[in-house]
Design a protein around this motif. Structure first.
Motif, PDB file in Angstrom:
ATOM      1  N   TRP A  49       0.836  -1.202   0.000  1.00 61.10           N
ATOM      2  CA  TRP A  49       0.000   0.000   0.000  1.00 61.10           C
ATOM      3  C   TRP A  49       0.872   1.255   0.000  1.00 61.10           C
ATOM      4  O   TRP A  49       0.596   2.216  -0.727  1.00 61.10           O
ATOM      5  CB  TRP A  49      -0.918  -0.024   1.229  1.00 61.10           C
ATOM      6  CG  TRP A  49      -1.945   1.067   1.292  1.00 61.10           C
ATOM      7  CD1 TRP A  49      -2.465   1.787   0.247  1.00 61.10           C
ATOM      8  CD2 TRP A  49      -2.598   1.560   2.465  1.00 61.10           C
ATOM      9  NE1 TRP A  49      -3.397   2.689   0.703  1.00 61.10           N
ATOM     10  CE2 TRP A  49      -3.499   2.570   2.055  1.00 61.10           C
ATOM     11  CE3 TRP A  49      -2.512   1.240   3.811  1.00 61.10           C
ATOM     12  CZ2 TRP A  49      -4.305   3.263   2.968  1.00 61.10           C
ATOM     13  CZ3 TRP A  49      -3.315   1.917   4.715  1.00 61.10           C
ATOM     14  CH2 TRP A  49      -4.199   2.919   4.292  1.00 61.10           C
ATOM     15  N   ALA A  50       1.930   1.229   0.792  1.00 57.61           N
ATOM     16  CA  ALA A  50       2.841   2.379   0.861  1.00 57.61           C
ATOM     17  C   ALA A  50       3.429   2.695  -0.511  1.00 57.61           C
ATOM     18  O   ALA A  50       3.550   3.866  -0.894  1.00 57.61           O
ATOM     19  CB  ALA A  50       3.951   2.111   1.870  1.00 57.61           C
ATOM     20  N   GLU A  51       3.769   1.659  -1.265  1.00 58.75           N
ATOM     21  CA  GLU A  51       4.318   1.878  -2.611  1.00 58.75           C
ATOM     22  C   GLU A  51       3.270   2.487  -3.535  1.00 58.75           C
ATOM     23  O   GLU A  51       3.554   3.417  -4.300  1.00 58.75           O
ATOM     24  CB  GLU A  51       4.827   0.553  -3.177  1.00 58.75           C
ATOM     25  CG  GLU A  51       6.052   0.003  -2.457  1.00 58.75           C
ATOM     26  CD  GLU A  51       6.562  -1.281  -3.104  1.00 58.75           C
ATOM     27  OE1 GLU A  51       6.229  -1.517  -4.291  1.00 58.75           O
ATOM     28  OE2 GLU A  51       7.291  -2.037  -2.424  1.00 58.75           O
ATOM     29  N   TRP A  52       2.055   1.963  -3.473  1.00 57.79           N
ATOM     30  CA  TRP A  52       0.985   2.489  -4.325  1.00 57.79           C
ATOM     31  C   TRP A  52       0.664   3.947  -3.986  1.00 57.79           C
ATOM     32  O   TRP A  52       0.425   4.765  -4.871  1.00 57.79           O
ATOM     33  CB  TRP A  52      -0.268   1.633  -4.171  1.00 57.79           C
ATOM     34  CG  TRP A  52      -0.178   0.304  -4.856  1.00 57.79           C
ATOM     35  CD1 TRP A  52       0.573  -0.012  -5.951  1.00 57.79           C
ATOM     36  CD2 TRP A  52      -0.858  -0.899  -4.482  1.00 57.79           C
ATOM     37  NE1 TRP A  52       0.401  -1.329  -6.292  1.00 57.79           N
ATOM     38  CE2 TRP A  52      -0.471  -1.904  -5.414  1.00 57.79           C
ATOM     39  CE3 TRP A  52      -1.763  -1.228  -3.477  1.00 57.79           C
ATOM     40  CZ2 TRP A  52      -0.960  -3.204  -5.351  1.00 57.79           C
ATOM     41  CZ3 TRP A  52      -2.251  -2.528  -3.419  1.00 57.79           C
ATOM     42  CH2 TRP A  52      -1.859  -3.498  -4.346  1.00 57.79           C
ATOM     43  N   VAL A  53       0.654   4.275  -2.699  1.00 55.42           N
ATOM     44  CA  VAL A  53       0.356   5.644  -2.262  1.00 55.42           C
ATOM     45  C   VAL A  53       1.430   6.610  -2.750  1.00 55.42           C
ATOM     46  O   VAL A  53       1.135   7.695  -3.251  1.00 55.42           O
ATOM     47  CB  VAL A  53       0.216   5.708  -0.731  1.00 55.42           C
ATOM     48  CG1 VAL A  53       0.263   7.155  -0.235  1.00 55.42           C
ATOM     49  CG2 VAL A  53      -1.079   5.046  -0.286  1.00 55.42           C
ATOM     50  N   SER A  57       0.533   9.527  -5.429  1.00 53.31           N
ATOM     51  CA  SER A  57       0.621  10.918  -4.955  1.00 53.31           C
ATOM     52  C   SER A  57       1.873  11.613  -5.456  1.00 53.31           C
ATOM     53  O   SER A  57       2.132  12.766  -5.083  1.00 53.31           O
ATOM     54  CB  SER A  57       0.603  10.949  -3.425  1.00 53.31           C
ATOM     55  OG  SER A  57       1.802  10.404  -2.889  1.00 53.31           O
ATOM     56  N   GLU A  58       2.648  10.912  -6.294  1.00 56.57           N
ATOM     57  CA  GLU A  58       3.920  11.447  -6.803  1.00 56.57           C
ATOM     58  C   GLU A  58       4.831  11.886  -5.660  1.00 56.57           C
ATOM     59  O   GLU A  58       5.460  12.943  -5.703  1.00 56.57           O
ATOM     60  CB  GLU A  58       3.654  12.598  -7.779  1.00 56.57           C
ATOM     61  CG  GLU A  58       2.872  12.158  -9.015  1.00 56.57           C
ATOM     62  CD  GLU A  58       2.640  13.287  -9.999  1.00 56.57           C
ATOM     63  OE1 GLU A  58       2.802  14.468  -9.609  1.00 56.57           O
ATOM     64  OE2 GLU A  58       2.290  12.990 -11.159  1.00 56.57           O
ATOM     65  N   GLY A  59       4.860  11.065  -4.624  1.00 52.29           N
ATOM     66  CA  GLY A  59       5.754  11.301  -3.499  1.00 52.29           C
ATOM     67  C   GLY A  59       5.252  12.291  -2.469  1.00 52.29           C
ATOM     68  O   GLY A  59       5.941  12.568  -1.489  1.00 52.29           O
ATOM     69  N   GLU A  60       4.043  12.814  -2.658  1.00 51.91           N
ATOM     70  CA  GLU A  60       3.530  13.809  -1.715  1.00 51.91           C
ATOM     71  C   GLU A  60       2.988  13.170  -0.434  1.00 51.91           C
ATOM     72  O   GLU A  60       2.839  13.830   0.587  1.00 51.91           O
ATOM     73  CB  GLU A  60       2.444  14.647  -2.377  1.00 51.91           C
ATOM     74  CG  GLU A  60       2.984  15.543  -3.488  1.00 51.91           C
ATOM     75  CD  GLU A  60       1.892  16.367  -4.148  1.00 51.91           C
ATOM     76  OE1 GLU A  60       0.713  16.211  -3.756  1.00 51.91           O
ATOM     77  OE2 GLU A  60       2.209  17.162  -5.049  1.00 51.91           O
ATOM     78  N   LEU A  61       2.662  11.885  -0.503  1.00 53.27           N
ATOM     79  CA  LEU A  61       2.235  11.142   0.675  1.00 53.27           C
ATOM     80  C   LEU A  61       3.197   9.981   0.907  1.00 53.27           C
ATOM     81  O   LEU A  61       3.573   9.283  -0.036  1.00 53.27           O
ATOM     82  CB  LEU A  61       0.818  10.583   0.487  1.00 53.27           C
ATOM     83  CG  LEU A  61      -0.351  11.566   0.468  1.00 53.27           C
ATOM     84  CD1 LEU A  61      -1.646  10.828   0.150  1.00 53.27           C
ATOM     85  CD2 LEU A  61      -0.474  12.310   1.793  1.00 53.27           C
TER      86      LEU A  61
END
Length: 328
Positions: A49-53, A57-61
């Motif tokens: 999930w962390a990878e998908w987020v 979010s293009e690294g914003e989250l």
């Protein structure tokens, strides 16, 4: 001259400070807390999930996983979330008993025979009403429908009916719902932490333990008791929850990223849990555990009679109405 130099130094320090703050605010870091151990399905799914987020979010989250209760107990983490910390935590619906009491029915025993049926409730008007109450209580459910596992009973002697559980002491977690569930099945509930179960079984303080097969295998309880009864008393679906105060600080775009990728994660976790459960059953069998099919009808009847009376704070007819939504 000294005053000008001091003024210039303060100005430069302020600019630098603003730059640091801006850089820090370029991404929002969210801690994801859960009690599961590294390598278990929940842990694997959260890290995916962390990878998908991050990608969406293009690294914003940024999600950072904290397994094995590193941030505290479920109750402690939920309190941190309610007071505005950037935390998302997996919890049990029965943990809402004090704040949104009707929602706890989703952890009641024998509401469903499979996960496909259980998941219907999350598309119902009843559940939408519960979500509104959750928001009023200071929480926000990010993912309502993550499959956690089917709970069975591992015991010293085989179990085929509620009569077989008369006087049998079964370990449960310290939750009113789990206590009442085991009592409704005919056993004597004995609350204790999961870490104390192995010595308690070995010393005869308890006669059984209930949990998904993967947890029963992971705890090595099969070394002490050798009968796995497929009671399937709970098809557990768990929510990932954060505080409303923190959720409202996020942009709508970031909220949508967490919601959409969260549903991806829920589907992925369901696949992992199914695979892990099958493997755990085979591992238990290979360790000499006898696996018994169980006619669950007598247990279902007792649950339908006893569970509603154990929770007088529930709305009238709640158990039956939610049962009908799931099985209708």
């Amino acid at each position: 001259m000294q005053i000008k130099k001091l003024s210039l130094a303060i100005t430069l320090a302020t600019i630098t400070s603003v730059g640091v703050v801006s850089a820090a605010n370029a991404s929002t870091t969210i801690r994801v807390a859960y009690g599961n151990q590294p390598g278990e399905p929940v842990d694997v799914a959260v890290k995916q999930w962390a990878e998908w987020v991050s990608e969406a979010s293009e690294g914003e989250l940024e999600l950072i996983a904290f397994p094995a209760s590193q941030l505290g107990s479920e109750t402690e983490v939920m309190e941190q979330a309610r007071f505005g910390s950037a935390i998302i935590s997996i919890t049990a619906y029965s943990n809402f008993l004090d704040s949104v009491s009707d929602l706890a029915v989703l952890d009641a025993p024998y509401l469903s025979e499979d996960f496909e049926s259980k998941l219907r409730v999350f598309d119902s008007e009843w559940f939408a009403d519960q979500l509104a109450e959750v928001e009023s209580s200071g929480y926000h459910i990010v993912i309502p429908n993550t499959i956690y596992g089917v709970r069975h009973l591992l015991s010293r002697e085989p179990v085929s009916s509620p009569d077989d559980l008369d006087g049998v002491r079964v370990r449960v977690q310290n939750s009113q719902m789990y206590v009442e569930a085991i009592r409704a099945m005919g056993a004597t509930p004995t609350p204790m932490s999961l870490g104390d179960v192995y010595p308690a079984l070995a010393q005869g303080m308890v006669d059984g333990v209930e949990n998904p097969a993967a947890v029963l295998y992971g705890g090595k309880f099969y070394e002490v008791v050798k009968h796995l009864n497929l009671t399937a008393h709970m098809h557990t679906v768990a929510p990932f929850v954060t505080g409303k105060a923190f959720w409202d600080q996020l942009s709508e775009e970031h909220q949508q990223v967490l919601t959409d990728t969260g549903q991806q994660m829920a589907e992925y976790l369901g696949e992992l849990v199914a695979e892990d459960s099958e493997q755990a059953l085979e591992r238990l069998r290979s360790e000499g555990v006898e696996i018994h099919e169980v006619d669950t009808a007598p247990f279902r009847e007792r649950a339908a009679e006893q569970i509603p009376t154990a929770f007088p704070q529930w709305s009238d007819g709640l158990y039956d109405s939610v049962y009908d939504i799931i099985n209708g």
